[in-house]
Design a protein around this motif. Structure first.
Motif, mmCIF file in Angstrom:
data_model
loop_
_atom_site.group_PDB
_atom_site.id
_atom_site.type_symbol
_atom_site.label_atom_id
_atom_site.label_comp_id
_atom_site.label_asym_id
_atom_site.label_seq_id
_atom_site.Cartn_x
_atom_site.Cartn_y
_atom_site.Cartn_z
ATOM 1 N N MET A 264 50.616 3.680 67.111
ATOM 2 C CA MET A 264 52.028 3.405 67.355
ATOM 3 C C MET A 264 52.597 2.414 66.322
ATOM 4 S SD MET A 264 53.607 4.837 69.961
ATOM 5 C CE MET A 264 53.309 5.713 71.503
ATOM 6 N N GLY A 265 53.707 2.793 65.724
ATOM 7 C CA GLY A 265 54.451 1.871 64.866
ATOM 8 C C GLY A 265 53.950 1.708 63.453
ATOM 9 N N HIS A 266 52.923 2.449 63.051
ATOM 10 C CA HIS A 266 52.383 2.252 61.713
ATOM 11 C C HIS A 266 53.361 2.666 60.614
ATOM 12 C CE1 HIS A 266 47.842 2.006 62.923
ATOM 13 N NE2 HIS A 266 48.611 1.202 63.613
ATOM 14 N N HIS A 267 54.244 3.612 60.914
ATOM 15 C CA HIS A 267 55.236 4.003 59.902
ATOM 16 C C HIS A 267 56.184 2.842 59.586
ATOM 17 C CE1 HIS A 267 56.993 4.751 63.824
ATOM 18 N NE2 HIS A 267 58.193 4.817 63.293
ATOM 19 N N GLU A 268 56.379 1.946 60.544
ATOM 20 C CA GLU A 268 57.229 0.782 60.286
ATOM 21 C C GLU A 268 56.552 -0.180 59.319
ATOM 22 O OE1 GLU A 268 60.286 0.238 61.175
ATOM 23 O OE2 GLU A 268 60.564 1.927 62.555
ATOM 24 N N TRP A 269 55.228 -0.259 59.355
ATOM 25 C CA TRP A 269 54.506 -1.093 58.388
ATOM 26 C C TRP A 269 54.793 -0.612 56.967
ATOM 27 C CZ3 TRP A 269 48.808 -1.256 60.649
ATOM 28 C CH2 TRP A 269 48.840 -1.829 61.921
ATOM 29 N N ILE A 270 54.848 0.697 56.812
ATOM 30 C CA ILE A 270 55.093 1.252 55.481
ATOM 31 C C ILE A 270 56.488 0.880 54.998
ATOM 32 C CG2 ILE A 270 55.168 3.358 54.099
ATOM 33 C CD1 ILE A 270 53.260 4.604 56.159
ATOM 34 N N LEU A 271 57.464 0.941 55.890
ATOM 35 C CA LEU A 271 58.819 0.539 55.508
ATOM 36 C C LEU A 271 58.859 -0.945 55.139
ATOM 37 C CD1 LEU A 271 60.997 2.455 58.140
ATOM 38 C CD2 LEU A 271 60.661 3.025 55.715
ATOM 39 N N ASP A 272 58.071 -1.765 55.835
ATOM 40 C CA ASP A 272 57.988 -3.185 55.475
ATOM 41 C C ASP A 272 57.463 -3.345 54.051
ATOM 42 O OD1 ASP A 272 58.831 -3.872 58.033
ATOM 43 O OD2 ASP A 272 56.804 -4.303 58.772
#
Length: 229
Positions: free
Chosen positions: A86-94
């Motif tokens: 969950m939420g790993h795609h947000e890490w990439i945006l960071d």
């Protein structure tokens, strides 16, 4: 006296070694490991990673929903994967934001053709074929992370002089996927039906090619712009 059969995970690795080696040999991957990479290459990689990683949880949910009752134990494992991913795609945006990229533009953009085809094949494997085949994609993505992610992050960080917070995805997945590989091996060795095993092998071979195409085409857009200029 016959020799005991290989555990399925060992067989899976043995039968996909050619495809795995072909992926690792792709020039842009070798260049990244050697420190010969531009910022545009790294942000292009992260952009395509965002577009496929954002589908990880939906794909896992779809896979879990189509598994037969005889694989209830595997459905339970899928639930664990979902919680972890969950939420790993947000890490990439960071990471992209730390590289100076436009976070909102990338989040609202479209994947490359190669990434779109890989995602489409993943959904098709689950919906039309044997949903266990999805674990062929898991092998390719997690196995590649273990082999390359941390090493690539260290080399790229040194080469490009980027801040440490531009590598949360690569560094975390190198470490996370080392933990996942043991879990994955246990799951694959529990598969008893030959149809399930063959589905994983078949899908893994296809995903090595499809994921490789993502890397092979990372520079296509820039090359086209250069030719137009």
């Amino acid at each position: 006296m016959t020799s005991p059969a290989l555990p399925f995970h060992d067989r899976l690795l043995a039968e996909t070694v050619r495809e795995r080696n072909a992926l690792i040999a792709i020039p842009i991957i070798q260049e990244a490991l050697a420190g010969r990479i531009a910022l545009d290459d790294y942000t292009a990689f992260l952009t395509q990673a965002f577009h496929h990683v954002r589908h990880t949880v939906p794909l896992l949910m779809a896979c879990g929903g189509r598994l037969p009752a005889r694989l209830e134990w595997l459905r339970t494992a899928v639930g664990e994967y979902i919680e972890e991913e969950m939420g790993h795609h947000e890490w990439i945006l960071d990471d992209l934001q730390a590289c100076g990229a436009d976070r909102a533009a990338i989040a609202g953009g479209e994947p490359s053709e190669a990434t779109e085809l890989m995602i489409a094949y993943a959904y098709d494997t689950i919906a039309r074929g044997n949903p266990v085949g999805f674990f062929g994609m898991v092998l390719v993505l997690e196995g590649t992370s273990v082999a390359l992610a941390t090493r690539a992050a260290e080399t790229i960080e040194h080469t490009l002089g980027l801040p440490r917070n531009a590598f949360s995805y690569l560094r975390s997945h190198g470490d996370l996927d080392i933990e996942h590989t043991g879990f994955y091996e246990q799951l694959m060795n529990r598969l008893e039906h030959e149809d399930d095993r063959c589905a994983v092998i078949h899908a893994a071979k296809r995903f090595y090619k499809l994921y490789g195409d993502v890397f092979r085409t990372l520079r296509d857009g820039r090359d086209a712009l250069a030719e137009a200029a």
